[in-house]
Design a protein around this motif. Structure first.
Motif, short mmCIF file in Angstrom:
data_model
loop_
_atom_site.label_atom_id
_atom_site.label_comp_id
_atom_site.label_asym_id
_atom_site.label_seq_id
_atom_site.Cartn_x
_atom_site.Cartn_y
_atom_site.Cartn_z
N LYS A 1 0.82 -1.21 0.00
CA LYS A 1 0.00 0.00 0.00
C LYS A 1 0.86 1.26 0.00
N ASP A 2 2.01 1.19 0.64
CA ASP A 2 2.85 2.38 0.71
C ASP A 2 3.63 2.60 -0.57
N HIS A 3 4.06 1.52 -1.20
CA HIS A 3 4.91 1.64 -2.38
C HIS A 3 4.50 0.58 -3.40
N PRO A 4 3.33 0.78 -4.02
CA PRO A 4 2.78 -0.28 -4.87
C PRO A 4 3.73 -0.76 -5.97
N LEU A 5 4.43 0.18 -6.58
CA LEU A 5 5.27 -0.23 -7.71
C LEU A 5 6.55 -0.91 -7.25
#
Lengths: 162, 421, 770
Positions: free
Chosen positions: C384-388
């Motif tokens: 959720k914080d860094h999807p990629l």
């Protein structure tokens, strides 16, 4: 030799007679000039006059706001805004044609996938102010309603060539 | 045909029991293989010598297929039996499952031994539940008697067979779709290469053969490949089950040597019904091109002869049509089958089979147009050979075959809006 | 390397590539739909059929591997006939509604049909209709009749997003792409399916009927919503941002874009936008001219500086402000004489400040993450914080890398996790030090005394390959963040790996480079709020949502004499601020973000600022002028950037090295501890106001998550409302069970209005039956 030919031509006024012959021929031929506005020349069913927006027989406006006419217009005379109508269909909220910009090329009509924007046979219209020739959607629809019978007939005659 | 090879237990009351199978020398081949510790190369050589070609339709040499399995692969390998017999007209495999399941088990065990495979799957067509139950019972019998499981017949050879009941999709008869289906996925063919021999079930090396192919193995081991080959004709070794259906008096499965004349086979099936004239025959299951009766009457039933005549032996399902058959109606039914059975994965088949059916349907219902026949052929050319699996070909070939030999009938339909017959 | 020939052109290509890859590399285009370089090969559209010498039938270029001496003809008679045949099949059931299709003008099928389609259709039968589907607020599956079943969306879900939310149901002509049992697509990467869809079957829901593709102008920009520095194309019409698309950048975002970056733009034109400067006079807000507002602000600041002293002024900025804004803010503060400036609003442990020289960063280029063999992720709500970044790690794991997790929650990362240790927040340091201990034992041949979980992680990390320890948002916000950093450093050293921080926001690195951190004299973000100041300058800050301790922040704001809020939105600041200065969000200003890998990326404004809003760097510049501080005469944001980075070697500045720090596990506190995440669509002001994002499942109202045993102890049913309190504040929210949580913790999200009345993101918390 040439000089002699020239002498005879000018002596016998051959050039004059040739000219008079043309005049004479037209004196008796069928006339194509008309007494406008009492008389009018015939129009093609492809005549490109005043624009109109059409409706379907059930009263639904034809235009789906695809903006192809806006994109193709070489004079940038068309302005369209689109939104989703409550029934989910794509409809224009604004459809303006600036007739002072329009060059009546007919591209808008040709590009229209639903035959919504058409050019009618109407050529006698005027505006008293510059803004009068800025046609909005209701005005275009009104033109369409007024001339629908003729418009439909003209499209039908043209259909086989398209 | 004096002594049947595959249906060798049919004379018993309950031909499917282990007891009866043993009475006719069942599991002798497996015993021999294990006792003599036959080398895999030797078995493959026998199978190659037998001239056995895949009985599932494509006719790929079985020995060659077996030799593709990686020999020194570390990890699991699988053996799969394709009993997903969905081709209209074909009903031979289900009879093997029903009447001689142990022959299949023996054949698969020998194949497993040859390719050192420990796990086998038998994928059974979803609409033949009875065959599944009988197969399950047979496996249980075999397990109890030590023909399946660990330490088979006292050796260190281990092999177990699991039956898997499909859901009746025709496309799952395609080997890679079948693998997907066993894996629990939607039955859709995979793109090849990689072939199952390198990337098969669960990504492991896998060999897939038809039920009848496996069932032919015990005889080959017992009597040698050459003897099996000699039963048939060159390039089409051994015997073959032919399912004769359609307008014959006595439809059924017939076990005859390869190269038997069609005429003989037709006589075995009791001849054309009501003494009618033979009109057309589909020689290898509904996906193969149709051949006119007069051509068929001069043909022998082997791979090469049929191919020369412009069709294929396929699964050996012979569909006989007499003179009362409307060829347009017949094709409509076939096209509808392929339309409904397309898996929907690749474009030409998904969109093309429906289009084909609709055109034929239209012609049958008197709404055909003169240009339709050329359109059909053009569409067939655009489908056949352009798809991932052979279902595209299977949908196109009947249309091409029917139009090749019976174009007149189609034209009559279009013109007069009714049948010629 | 092998040699092949395509259309008479000799090409040298690597063994194992497919014909289509070789052709594309040589600049030869082959029509295709289902093929996508980042997805597995399906070979189902059959559009890329080409003729190959000696092959009896045309072969699909996407699935045919090259072989030595192969001769391929992409435009021969056979190939073109095959391609045209496939195109005809694709079109028989495709509706002819291009004029109203949002994909019209940028549609692969439309483009390809110009080249390969016939002038008229030979298909006279009825076309297939596929019912529309509602698959959530972001992706529209309204017109599924347009679908050509290429299964790109299906493969994207299964392979990149990690969950197969779409699938092809039914057979043959009845085949349809749909979600499982009419569910919605909830992936945080779902928007990429819109880009992947070669036709108009999956389109953007917020963009529906908003514009035709040719009307849009395209501006390059950089993502402001996470720390990756994703390359964006912001598409505008009539000075409105109408769509955001990814720009391919193999080093950062490949060709993907997270939904947050893609749909956040909907918040840009929210009704809450502040479009005129405002001053509160006699408790009433009045719209005023810029001049008035700025003079009011400047006079106020001057008054406080001269009276109470400059150290009574504090400046807080969010980490998604631009480098220029942060630089001018700190310059303004230091010009006034205050050293109180900070951008690390959610951080609670600042003890590393005097122990590290460099700027904390990822510790490696983002692209290197794909090459990791083993990674330890500490305290990160990664997906959720860094999807990629999560997608990148997912790909690495697929290729064999091992992911190890130490965290206080056990959310599904949609990838294979090799080892995980899930402990309460106060045990996080101990858990990490166990790993360090186990690694030390592993490496130096000592007897293992650490826990089995720690040993497993240590084993994975000592694989000898490419290893990294990554500290996530939770670790950075943790009250013992410095200790976690020191331990990560120790572990990285023991495993010959790298360690770093996955930056929280767009400018988490840039803030350090801009010196928007307090010097030795100044107060950091936490102290500024703990010991309230008389005046605050807020840049982009929503005090109750963007800070580590909302209760404290709001109290500090309310007790201050002067609060100058520079904000793009009219938000809760109206209750405590004195001046509201409308500033431009990132699409309306030029600026620079320094991504978590230290990449300095400048961007230009895509549209003009809305109303009277102005870029914050200009506002700060004028404030500097009004306060007669020297050095505020930059004309462009580029000038500000150049000044900020003058003589700075960014690469040399990046360092996570921390000098010795004692690591001591804290004694377990009694009662329940709070674990808080900032939900994916609550991270910054723009995202919070994007209506489509707020309608997603991920934006649901926060709940109090507890282990079901804890719930039983409290006598609370799942779904019942509970009173959650911290300090003086409490909120009533629904209780929910998550048996993957450790005992003794309550997971309550921060950054959301529903929980803004609570206190610190970590620490004790009480839950009672309401």
């Amino acid at each position: 030799m040439e000089k002699i030919a020239h002498f005879f031509k000018s002596f016998l006024l051959i050039e004059l007679l040739k000219g008079m012959a043309v005049t004479g021929k037209h004196l008796f031929s069928h006339k194509i000039t008309v007494h406008y506005p009492e008389e009018k020349t015939p129009q093609s069913f492809r005549f490109r006059g005043l624009h109109a927006q059409r409706r379907y027989a059930n009263g639904e406006e034809r235009c789906i706001g695809c903006k192809l006419c806006e994109a193709v217009c070489p004079a940038l005379a068309i302005k369209i805004e689109v939104a989703e109508r409550s029934d989910g269909s794509r409809r224009t909220t604004q459809y303006d044609i600036d007739l002072t910009k329009c060059i009546f090329c007919g591209f808008c009509e040709e590009s229209c996938p639903v035959d919504a924007i058409v050019e009618t046979r109407v050529l006698e219209y005027h505006g008293e102010k510059r803004g009068d020739l800025y046609y909005t959607k209701p005005m275009l629809l009104a033109v369409g309603e007024k001339h629908e019978a003729q418009i439909a007939k003209d499209r039908a005659s043209d259909a086989k060539y398209r | 045909m004096s002594t049947p090879i595959i249906f060798n237990t049919l004379h018993f009351d309950q031909p499917w029991t282990l007891e009866n199978y043993l009475k006719v020398g069942g599991y002798k081949a497996l015993r021999k293989v294990l006792a003599e510790k036959m080398l895999p190369e030797a078995i493959i050589a026998e199978v190659k010598a037998s001239g056995l070609r895949g009985r599932g339709g494509a006719g790929f040499p079985t020995g060659l297929k077996w030799s593709f399995m990686p020999r020194n692969y570390q990890g699991d390998k699988y053996l799969v039996c394709n009993s997903d017999e969905g081709e209209p007209g074909t009903c031979k495999d289900r009879d093997i499952l029903r009447y001689n399941p142990h022959m299949l088990i023996e054949g698969m065990a020998i194949a497993a031994y040859t390719m050192s495979v420990k796990t086998g799957y038998n994928y059974i067509h979803g609409e033949i539940f009875e065959a599944y139950e009988r197969m399950e019972a047979a496996c249980e019998e075999a397990r109890k008697a030590g023909y399946l499981g660990q330490n088979i017949l006292g050796s260190d050879f281990e092999f177990d067979l699991h039956n898997h009941l499909g859901y009746g999709a025709y496309v799952c008869g395609e080997e890679t779709a079948l693998l997907e289906s066993i894996e629990g996925k939607k039955g859709q063919p995979r793109f090849k290469p990689p072939f199952p021999a390198t990337f098969g079930l669960y990504g492991k090396p896998t060999t897939i053969n038809n039920t009848e192919t496996f069932a032919s193995i015990p005889y080959i081991i017992n009597n040698g490949g050459q003897q099996f080959a000699d039963l048939g004709v060159p390039n089409s070794g051994g015997i073959k089950l032919f399912s004769v259906s359609g307008h014959v008096n006595n439809p059924g499965n017939f076990e005859v040597p390869m190269g038997t004349p069609f005429k003989t086979l037709l006589e075995m099936a009791g001849g054309v019904r009501g003494g009618n004239k033979l009109k057309a025959v589909i020689p290898g299951g509904s996906s193969m091109p149709v051949l006119p009766g007069e051509i068929m009457m001069d043909l022998n039933m082997d791979f090469d002869s049929i191919q020369k005549a412009g069709s294929y032996l396929g699964t050996g399902a012979i569909i006989v049509m007499d003179e009362t058959t409307c060829m347009v109606k017949a094709l409509e039914r076939l096209s509808y089958f392929y339309f409904e059975e397309s898996c929907g994965q690749c474009t030409p088949c998904r969109e093309g089979t429906g289009w084909l059916y609709r055109i034929v349907h239209r012609i049958e219902h008197g709404e055909g147009r003169p240009e339709d026949l050329d359109l059909l052929l053009d569409l067939c050319n655009n489908i056949a050979g352009r798809t991932i699996c052979a279902l595209g070909d299977a949908a196109a070939w009947p249309v091409q075959g029917f139009l090749k030999h019976y174009r007149k009938e189609f034209e009559y339909h279009i013109e007069h809006k009714r049948c010629l017959v | 390397m092998i040699n092949i020939e395509i259309d008479g052109k000799r090409i040298e290509t690597e063994n194992g590539t497919t014909v289509i890859e070789a052709a594309h590399k040589a600049g030869i285009s082959i029509p295709h739909f289902c093929y996508h370089k980042k997805l597995s090969i399906a070979a189902n559209c059959r559009m890329c059929l080409v003729q190959v010498e000696k092959a009896p039938k045309p072969l699909p270029a996407c699935a045919t591997p090259v072989t030595e001496g192969m001769k391929v003809f992409t435009a021969s008679e056979q190939a073109v006939k095959a391609q045209k045949g496939v195109m005809e099949f694709l079109l028989v059931n495709h509706p002819l509604d291009c004029p109203i299709c949002d994909q019209g003008g940028e549609c692969m099928l439309q483009d390809m049909s110009v080249g390969y389609g016939g002038g008229a259709s030979r298909y006279h039968e009825e076309k297939r209709t596929v019912l529309s589907k509602d698959i959530g607020p972001l992706v529209s599956a309204e017109e599924m009749s347009r679908c050509i079943n290429c299964t790109r969306c299906v493969r994207f879900g299964a392979e990149i997003a990690g969950q197969m939310e779409m699938g092809q149901a039914f057979r043959g002509e009845h085949a349809e792409i749909m979600t499982f049992v009419s569910g919605t697509v909830n992936s945080e990467l779902s928007g990429n399916m819109i880009d992947l869809c070669p036709v108009g079957a999956l389109t953007s829901k917020p963009f529906r009927y908003k514009a035709r593709s040719w009307e849009l102008s395209r501006r390059r920009s950089i993502s402001a919503h996470d720390s990756l520095g994703t390359s964006l194309a912001v598409q505008t019409k009539n000075n409105h941002v109408l769509r955001v698309l990814p720009i391919e950048n193999e080093d950062i975002n490949e060709c993907w874009l997270s939904d947050k970056d893609r749909f956040a733009y909907e918040g840009l034109n929210s009704a809450e936008r502040l479009t005129k400067p405002m001053i509160k006079q006699d408790g009433k807000w009045q719209e005023v001219e810029w001049q008035v507002a700025l003079e009011y602000a400047a006079n106020g600041l001057r008054h406080i500086a001269n009276g109470a002293g400059a150290e009574q002024i504090g400046a807080l900025a969010t980490a998604n402000s631009t480098l220029e804004e942060l630089y001018l803010l700190q310059k303004l503060m230091r010009g006034i004489g205050s050293d109180n400036v900070d951008f690390r609003l959610r951080q609670s442990d600042f003890s590393a400040d005097d122990k590290q020289q460099g700027t904390p960063w990822l510790g490696m280029p983002i692209a290197d993450i794909s090459r990791l063999d083993s990674v330890l992720i500490v305290g990160s709500f990664l997906r959720k914080d860094h999807p990629l970044l999560a997608a990148r790690i997912r790909q690495a794991v697929k290729k064999g890398a091992q992911a190890n997790i130490i965290h206080s929650v056990d959310d599904d990362l949609l990838m294979k996790v090799a080892n995980k240790t899930i402990v309460a927040p106060d045990a996080l340091v101990a858990a990490l030090s166990q790993v360090a201990q186990a690694l030390d034992a592993e490496k130096n041949g000592k007897a293992q005394t650490a826990s089995a979980g720690a040993v497993a992680i240590a084993k994975s990390l000592s694989c000898g390959g490419c290893v990294a320890v990554l500290l996530g948002n939770f670790a950075q916000q943790h009250p013992q963040a410095a200790q976690l950093q020191a331990l990560a450093q120790q572990i990285a050293a023991l495993s010959n790996g790298k360690f770093g921080f996955i930056g929280e926001a767009a400018n988490s690195v840039g803030g350090y480079l801009a010196h928007a951190t307090p010097g030795t004299k100044g107060l950091n973000a936490a102290s500024m709020l703990a010991t309230p100041r008389k005046a605050y300058v807020l840049l982009n800050v929503e005090a109750e949502l963007d800070t580590a301790n909302p209760q404290q922040a709001i109290a500090a704001m309310q007790s201050a004499d002067l609060v100058i809020a520079m904000s793009a939105y009219k938000h809760h600041a109206t209750s405590y601020a004195d001046v509201l200065l409308p500033i431009a969000p990132f699409t309306e200003t030029s600026g620079t973000f320094v991504s978590t890998e230290g990449r300095v990326q400048s961007f230009k404004g895509a549209v003009k600022p809305l109303g009277e809003a102005r870029p914050a760097w200009k506002v700060l510049r004028v404030l500097g002028n009004l306060l007669k501080i020297s050095g505020f005469d930059q004309d462009t944001s580029e000038a500000v950037r150049d000044e900020a980075l003058k003589g700075v070697d960014v690469a040399a500045k990046l360092s996570n090295t921390i000098s010795a720090i004692d690591t001591n596990a804290v004694s377990a506190a009694g009662g329940l501890q709070r674990v808080s995440d900032v939900p994916i669509y609550a991270t910054d002001a723009v995202v919070r106001r994007s209506a489509p994002l707020q309608a997603t499942v991920d934006a649901a109202t926060p709940q109090a998550w507890l282990h079901s045993e804890e719930l039983k102890k409290l006598g609370v049913q799942v779904g019942a409302t509970v009173k959650v309190s911290q300090g003086q504040g409490s909120v009533s929210i629904a209780a929910a069970a998550d048996d993957k949580l450790p005992r003794g913790v309550v997971r309550v999200a921060a950054g959301h209005a529903a929980t803004a009345a609570l206190g610190a993101m970590f620490g004790t918390i009480t839950v009672e039956r309401a």
